[in-house]
Design an enzyme around this catalytic site. Structure first.
Site, PDB file in Angstrom:
ATOM      1  CG  ASP A  10      -1.757   1.189   1.442  1.00 28.97           C
ATOM      2  OD1 ASP A  10      -1.520   2.198   0.757  1.00 28.97           O
ATOM      3  OD2 ASP A  10      -2.663   1.117   2.295  1.00 28.97           O
ATOM      4  CE1 TYR A 227      -3.815  -1.185  11.489  1.00 30.01           C
ATOM      5  CE2 TYR A 227      -4.516   1.113  11.499  1.00 30.01           C
ATOM      6  CZ  TYR A 227      -4.614  -0.166  10.994  1.00 30.01           C
ATOM      7  OH  TYR A 227      -5.510  -0.439   9.991  1.00 30.01           O
ATOM      8  CE  LYS A 230      -5.598  -6.686  10.724  1.00 27.70           C
ATOM      9  NZ  LYS A 230      -5.312  -6.595  12.158  1.00 27.70           N
TER      10      LYS A 230
END
Ligand code: 13P
Ligand code: 13P
Ligand code: MG
Ligand code: MG
Ligand code: MG
Length: 377
Positions: A10, A227, A230
């Site tokens: 990503d 984080y 994902k």
């Protein structure tokens, strides 16, 4: 020998985390064409699922090859620049390091790679998922390679009777184990039924002595320590002739089974199998999506892709995903929609624990009335 590599990252979302901008895909395709023309790759195809770009490549360098991984890294740097220029969300999101050093392990991008001697006909399915983690492949892999109610070939194909060996990784301990199935099915299920920690990495046919499956198994949060999105895993499955038929490989996705991911990577939600054109999770950044791109590999060339979930036979799974999504959404911030605390991607609880430390008293003491609220004098 030919190597099939899917390397994905990503490098920026359009809009939010829902898709990849066309200019980023165009940039990746330019790089891919150059690499084929230069002879680095035998063939290549650029695909996306949600906000993740996948470089699907055939070459002769084997898995973990410096040249291939650095090509992918450079390509992702370029698509991240395009994302920055357009002000896209999370530009360069999965590129955790500043400098490339040999291969992509621990650097953010995910990869699944398989090398094999090409069979006279070599059908493969490349699965790309968005808004979930690597354990999402556990359930379908179990069904494809170990469940005769899914895979008729386990019963009616002599070459499948001996079964398959599953390589399972413990992502927390950094260890792996081989399960010999069907003999060790029940032991294996104890582990892979906990997909946040135990992940199927490879599956091998005992009769053919061939590896049929490779999955990407990295956990971004374990690498970054915080984080950063994902993992959004990918998977390669070889099919037919002693391996599950294409139809058997797709069949597990007729159940919109539950996975961890979705919004902020912090919710259980159903996995929805979709055609490429619908792989843009918008509702609550979900439901998590999976696309299946079928190729026939011939002389190393990628003949395809066929968009295998572009089939009305998967409409019911999509409807089911929408129903389950409605049901889970109504739980709001409650489990089992929200992930349990130890799997939650956000660190809110740690901060809250510090902030409220003084306010927690033993249950046996009298509860102090908050100042200014009166009380029942
Ligand atoms: P066809 O007769 O269409 O080739 O089907 C063969 C098969 O085994 C399908 O799973
Ligand atoms: P991605 O990993 O797909 O970027 O998702 C991140 C997220 O938090 C979505 O809400
Ligand atoms: Mg993103
Ligand atoms: Mg993503
Ligand atoms: Mg991600």
């Amino acid at each position: 020998m030919i190597t099939l590599s899917i390397i994905k990252a990503d490098t920026g979302g359009f809009v939010g985390h829902s898709a990849v901008h066309p200019d980023m895909l165009a940039e990746a395709r330019r790089e891919m064409t150059r690499a084929i023309e230069a002879g680095l790759l035998v063939d290549g195809h650029v695909a996306s699922c949600g906000d993740d770009i996948s470089l699907i490549m055939t070459h002769t360098y084997g898995p973990d090859a410096d040249l291939i991984h650095s090509f992918a890294w450079d390509t992702f740097q370029n698509t991240a620049h395009v994302a920055k220029d357009l002000g896209l969300y999370g530009a360069g999101q999965d590129l955790l390091s500043d400098a490339f050093s040999g291969n992509l392990r621990g650097m953010g991008p995910g990869y699944a790679e398989l090398d094999f001697e090409e069979r006279p006909s070599e059908p493969v399915v490349c699965f790309l998922a968005d808004k979930t983690g690597p354990g999402a492949w556990n359930l379908p892999l179990y069904k494809m390679f170990a469940d005769p109610f899914n895979t008729a070939g386990l019963v009616i194909d002599q070459k499948m009777h001996a079964g398959f060996v599953f390589e399972v990784h413990d992502l927390q301990a950094g260890k792996r184990i081989l399960f010999d199935c069907p003999a060790e099915l029940y032991e294996m299920l104890m582990y892979i039924g906990a997909p946040s920690r135990y992940v199927v990495h490879r599956v091998r046919s005992k009769t053919l002595d061939e590896t049929a499956v490779a999955t990407s198994t990295q956990r971004l949060s374990l690498m970054a320590g915080e984080y950063v999105g994902k993992d959004d895993p990918v998977m390669i499955v070889r099919c037919q002739s002693g391996l599950p038929a294409v139809g058997e490989v797709l069949e597990p996705f007729t159940l919109a089974y539950g996975v961890a991911g979705c919004l902020r990577g912090s919710h259980h939600a159903p996995l929805m199998p979709v055609a490429s054109g619908h792989a843009h999770p918008s509702r609550f950044d979900g439901p998590p999506r999976v696309v299946a791109l079928g190729f026939q590999i011939h002389d190393g060339k990628l003949i395809g892709p066929r968009d295998l979930f572009a089939d009305p036979a998967f409409d019911k799974a999509r409807e089911q995903a929408n129903e389950v999504m409605d049901y889970l959404r109504r739980h709001g911030p409650f489990e089992p929609h929200r992930l349990p605390l130890d799997e939650l991607e956000y660190t809110t609880m740690t901060l809250l624990t510090e902030r409220l430390a003084d306010r927690w008293t033993p249950m046996s003491t009298e509860v102090a009335t908050p100042a200014g609220t009166g009380g029942r004098g």
